[in-house]
Design a protein around this motif. Structure first.
Motif, PDB file in Angstrom:
ATOM      1  N   LYS A   1      59.386   5.784  27.562  1.00  0.00           N
ATOM      2  CA  LYS A   1      58.673   6.571  26.539  1.00  0.00           C
ATOM      3  C   LYS A   1      57.380   5.926  26.052  1.00  0.00           C
ATOM      4  N   GLY A   2      56.738   5.206  26.971  1.00  0.00           N
ATOM      5  CA  GLY A   2      55.469   4.558  26.662  1.00  0.00           C
ATOM      6  C   GLY A   2      55.610   3.277  25.887  1.00  0.00           C
ATOM      7  N   GLU A   3      56.832   2.878  25.560  1.00  0.00           N
ATOM      8  CA  GLU A   3      57.071   1.665  24.782  1.00  0.00           C
ATOM      9  C   GLU A   3      57.199   0.476  25.740  1.00  0.00           C
ATOM     10  N   ILE A   4      56.074   0.132  26.338  1.00  0.00           N
ATOM     11  CA  ILE A   4      56.042  -0.976  27.290  1.00  0.00           C
ATOM     12  C   ILE A   4      54.648  -1.576  27.251  1.00  0.00           C
ATOM     13  N   CYS A   5      54.582  -2.901  27.147  1.00  0.00           N
ATOM     14  CA  CYS A   5      53.315  -3.581  26.869  1.00  0.00           C
ATOM     15  C   CYS A   5      52.279  -3.388  27.966  1.00  0.00           C
ATOM     16  N   CYS A   6      52.711  -3.230  29.209  1.00  0.00           N
ATOM     17  CA  CYS A   6      51.764  -3.114  30.314  1.00  0.00           C
ATOM     18  C   CYS A   6      51.556  -1.670  30.755  1.00  0.00           C
ATOM     19  N   ALA A   7      51.871  -0.706  29.879  1.00  0.00           N
ATOM     20  CA  ALA A   7      51.695   0.713  30.210  1.00  0.00           C
ATOM     21  C   ALA A   7      50.263   0.986  30.654  1.00  0.00           C
ATOM     22  N   GLY A   8      50.113   1.791  31.688  1.00  0.00           N
ATOM     23  CA  GLY A   8      48.785   2.187  32.169  1.00  0.00           C
ATOM     24  C   GLY A   8      48.265   3.354  31.357  1.00  0.00           C
ATOM     25  N   SER A   9      47.869   3.073  30.132  1.00  0.00           N
ATOM     26  CA  SER A   9      47.512   4.146  29.189  1.00  0.00           C
ATOM     27  C   SER A   9      46.053   4.564  29.266  1.00  0.00           C
ATOM     28  N   ARG A  10      45.218   3.779  29.978  1.00  0.00           N
ATOM     29  CA  ARG A  10      43.833   4.177  30.236  1.00  0.00           C
ATOM     30  C   ARG A  10      43.719   4.534  31.717  1.00  0.00           C
ATOM     31  N   VAL A  11      43.559   5.797  32.021  1.00  0.00           N
ATOM     32  CA  VAL A  11      43.523   6.240  33.415  1.00  0.00           C
ATOM     33  C   VAL A  11      42.099   6.678  33.756  1.00  0.00           C
ATOM     34  N   TYR A  12      41.505   5.993  34.735  1.00  0.00           N
ATOM     35  CA  TYR A  12      40.149   6.289  35.204  1.00  0.00           C
ATOM     36  C   TYR A  12      40.247   6.916  36.586  1.00  0.00           C
ATOM     37  N   VAL A  13      39.670   8.102  36.739  1.00  0.00           N
ATOM     38  CA  VAL A  13      39.740   8.836  38.001  1.00  0.00           C
ATOM     39  C   VAL A  13      38.318   9.086  38.498  1.00  0.00           C
ATOM     40  N   GLN A  14      38.070   8.766  39.768  1.00  0.00           N
ATOM     41  CA  GLN A  14      36.725   8.945  40.319  1.00  0.00           C
ATOM     42  C   GLN A  14      36.375  10.423  40.380  1.00  0.00           C
TER      43      GLN A  14
ATOM     44  N   VAL B   1      51.234   8.324  25.317  1.00  0.00           N
ATOM     45  CA  VAL B   1      49.881   8.851  25.098  1.00  0.00           C
ATOM     46  C   VAL B   1      48.937   8.251  26.128  1.00  0.00           C
ATOM     47  N   MET B   2      48.298   9.115  26.916  1.00  0.00           N
ATOM     48  CA  MET B   2      47.361   8.706  27.969  1.00  0.00           C
ATOM     49  C   MET B   2      45.949   9.131  27.593  1.00  0.00           C
ATOM     50  N   SER B   3      44.971   8.258  27.894  1.00  0.00           N
ATOM     51  CA  SER B   3      43.557   8.612  27.817  1.00  0.00           C
ATOM     52  C   SER B   3      43.049   8.763  29.247  1.00  0.00           C
ATOM     53  N   LEU B   4      42.579   9.960  29.603  1.00  0.00           N
ATOM     54  CA  LEU B   4      42.148  10.281  30.962  1.00  0.00           C
ATOM     55  C   LEU B   4      40.630  10.373  30.993  1.00  0.00           C
ATOM     56  N   MET B   5      40.000   9.565  31.881  1.00  0.00           N
ATOM     57  CA  MET B   5      38.541   9.474  31.906  1.00  0.00           C
ATOM     58  C   MET B   5      38.023   9.505  33.344  1.00  0.00           C
ATOM     59  N   LYS B   6      36.756   9.912  33.485  1.00  0.00           N
ATOM     60  CA  LYS B   6      36.107  10.061  34.787  1.00  0.00           C
ATOM     61  C   LYS B   6      35.120   8.913  35.008  1.00  0.00           C
ATOM     62  N   PHE B   7      34.999   8.444  36.260  1.00  0.00           N
ATOM     63  CA  PHE B   7      33.976   7.444  36.579  1.00  0.00           C
ATOM     64  C   PHE B   7      33.321   7.796  37.914  1.00  0.00           C
ATOM     65  N   LYS B   8      32.139   7.157  38.180  1.00  0.00           N
ATOM     66  CA  LYS B   8      31.386   7.442  39.398  1.00  0.00           C
ATOM     67  C   LYS B   8      31.526   6.339  40.444  1.00  0.00           C
ATOM     68  N   THR B   9      31.210   5.098  40.072  1.00  0.00           N
ATOM     69  CA  THR B   9      31.095   4.024  41.053  1.00  0.00           C
ATOM     70  C   THR B   9      32.149   2.943  40.834  1.00  0.00           C
ATOM     71  N   VAL B  10      32.315   2.107  41.853  1.00  0.00           N
ATOM     72  CA  VAL B  10      33.236   0.974  41.747  1.00  0.00           C
ATOM     73  C   VAL B  10      32.794   0.043  40.624  1.00  0.00           C
ATOM     74  N   GLU B  11      31.498  -0.203  40.535  1.00  0.00           N
ATOM     75  CA  GLU B  11      30.965  -1.089  39.506  1.00  0.00           C
ATOM     76  C   GLU B  11      31.289  -0.567  38.107  1.00  0.00           C
ATOM     77  N   GLU B  12      31.144   0.740  37.918  1.00  0.00           N
ATOM     78  CA  GLU B  12      31.460   1.344  36.617  1.00  0.00           C
ATOM     79  C   GLU B  12      32.946   1.197  36.302  1.00  0.00           C
TER      80      GLU B  12
END
Length: 501
Positions: free
Chosen positions: A298-311, A404-415
């Motif tokens: 239920k998201g109660e884990i310290c290493c949860a992948g809560s910031r998701v970046y999708v190209q 709770v997830m934050s879903l975000m978009k990115f362009k390049t590997v560097e970004e």
């Protein structure tokens, strides 16, 4: 809206009686000196399970006295590693014999899925004990090549009496992630389980005595952080503290250690881990991985992948599919085998998560799905996904410790690398790609203690786990965890023709 598990009384036969509610000091269950107790609550209903003895500074003093006597004069640090390992293996046998009851205790006390408790958590506990039992007779130092006419060697010796402060999200597993290597090293200990989830820790104390662990070696003090936890952290006769929990409390423990006897400290603290999905990924598999990364436990884990970046090339497809999957996620009674997510651990955590969801809305984030509590008794929250968010928003920057997830978009590997590292934490990260060059480049560039490539929560007893930056220091699991309960002693003698002779 997420699906609701029925939570009907058909699962009630799995609920055990709570047998142990006192403190465990010097091999005996005893009342607290003050006589105080506190309630432990079932998060499925918000109702009280039982009253548990509340330990305080005076009780910690008694437990430390017992642990100190067991270390300074007792058999545990002096017996052979083989014999310690034999007793630890018997301890593991007893845990396996009581597997269902232990899993059920963590379900009623912490809201954990009963099925995962039986299949993952409790088997991992016995496996952890056996791993370190096997290491107990392999603790040895080195022969040194000295620059002068001297013979030198090192001894590895137990650090002494240790204080182990356990969080509530994995009450069984984290008990043994700390206690198992400490036992193998020959340390004695005072363990403080989280006030939200004390009942399984007391059951383990009972089994420890049955297994033959000598009195005073393993002591359990139920209580609260500002009292029992603070007493452990500042105690002049405790040689080391190992803590898993929030960064804020980790700071307090370091301060207490520094102003008391400069005891050793190891900290496994918070996280806000990124999961980076590149254009070449299989979208369906990436969606499943992303949901696992934020909704497991239920998201109660310290290493949860809560910031998701999708190209950007697959972002729209990913967003559509993850919304569909999240809406079909089954939330409900953790005893129901069809349920995928149980209740948050307690009312305080439940309200904290809802507060962050509201703040995310106020800061301009868009709710893709979820965003509400379920309309039922207990502390249930829908899987929630935010879009249109930025790193400076608290829903992205703060550890929420919920679904709770934050879903975000990115362009390049560097970004992707720059944004993944734009956090005060550094516990873990995930990378989803078919390109080995990208996987290698990104894994070497992210400042975090664990990097998972095309997997997530790939945790193992033999793999060290711990963070960078404000996620703490010192490793759990693996042989590194054993070494943090040992100290190195150098022994030097002169040899023939030495000027010291």
């Amino acid at each position: 809206m997420a699906k609701h598990g029925n939570g009907n009384s058909e699962y009630l036969e799995k609920i055990p009686d709570v047998k142990f509610t006192k403190l465990f000091i010097n091999g005996e269950f005893v009342d607290s000196i003050s006589g105080k107790t506190f309630e432990t609550v079932d998060p499925r209903t918000g109702e009280v399970i039982t009253l548990v003895a509340e330990g305080d500074k005076e009780d910690v003093d008694l437990a430390v006295k017992a642990a100190r006597k067991a270390f300074d004069h007792g058999t545990w640090p002096r017996m052979s590693g083989f014999e310690r390992g034999r007793i630890m293996n018997k301890f593991a046998d007893l845990i396996e014999q009581n597997l269902e009851e232990l899993a059920a205790l963590d379900t009623i006390d912490g809201g954990k899925l009963f099925s995962l408790g039986k299949e993952v958590d409790i088997p991992s506990v016995s496996s952890m004990l056996r791993y370190y039992a096997g290491a107990a007779d392999k603790i040895h130092g080195e022969t040194l090549k000295m620059s002068m006419e001297l013979q030198g060697y090192t001894l590895l010796e137990p650090v002494g009496v240790v204080g182990l402060i356990i969080p509530w999200n994995f009450p069984s597993l984290l008990f043994f992630i700390k206690a198992a290597p400490a036992l193998a090293a020959g340390c004695t200990m005072v363990i403080k389980p989280a006030e939200q989830t004390p009942v399984s820790a007391l059951f383990y104390a009972h089994l420890a005595k049955q297994a033959g662990i000598p009195d005073g070696v393993l002591n359990v003090i139920n209580g609260f952080g500002p009292t029992a936890g603070a007493a452990i952290s500042s105690h002049m006769d405790i040689d080391k503290v190992s803590f898993t929990g929030s960064t804020e409390v980790g700071r307090l423990i370091m301060q207490a250690a520094a102003t008391s006897n400069l005891k050793q400290v190891s900290l496994e603290l918070g996280g806000k881990s990124p999961l980076i999905v590149f254009d070449d990924a299989d979208v369906n598999k990436a969606v499943e991985l992303a949901l696992l990364a934020v909704l497991y436990n239920k998201g109660e884990i310290c290493c949860a992948g809560s910031r998701v970046y999708v190209q950007e090339g697959i972002y729209e497809e990913f967003e559509k599919k993850i919304a569909e999957k999240a809406k079909s996620w089954v939330v409900g009674d953790p005893f129901d085998p069809h349920v995928q997510q149980g209740p948050q651990v307690d009312k305080e955590q439940f309200e904290k998560i809802l507060y962050y969801i509201e703040q995310g809305k106020k800061e301009g984030g868009t709710i893709l799905t979820g965003g509400k509590a379920l309309d039922k008794k207990g502390y249930y929250i829908e899987p929630t996904i935010f879009t249109d968010v930025k790193e400076e928003m608290i829903v992205v920057s703060d550890e929420i410790f919920g679904p709770v997830m934050s879903l975000m978009k990115f362009k390049t590997v560097e970004e992707a690398i720059e944004r993944a590292n734009n956090t005060k934490y550094g516990l873990a990260a995930g990378i989803v790609t078919k390109d080995l060059n990208i996987a290698n480049r990104v894994s070497r560039s992210i400042r975090a203690g664990t990097i998972w490539i095309n997997c997530y929560f790939a945790l193992d007893r033999g793999c060290p786990f711990g963070g960078y930056k404000m996620s703490g220091f010192g490793k759990d699991k693996g042989m590194q965890a054993l070494y943090k309960f040992l100290q190195v002693k150098a022994v030097v003698t002169p040899i023939y023709n030495s000027p010291w002779l």
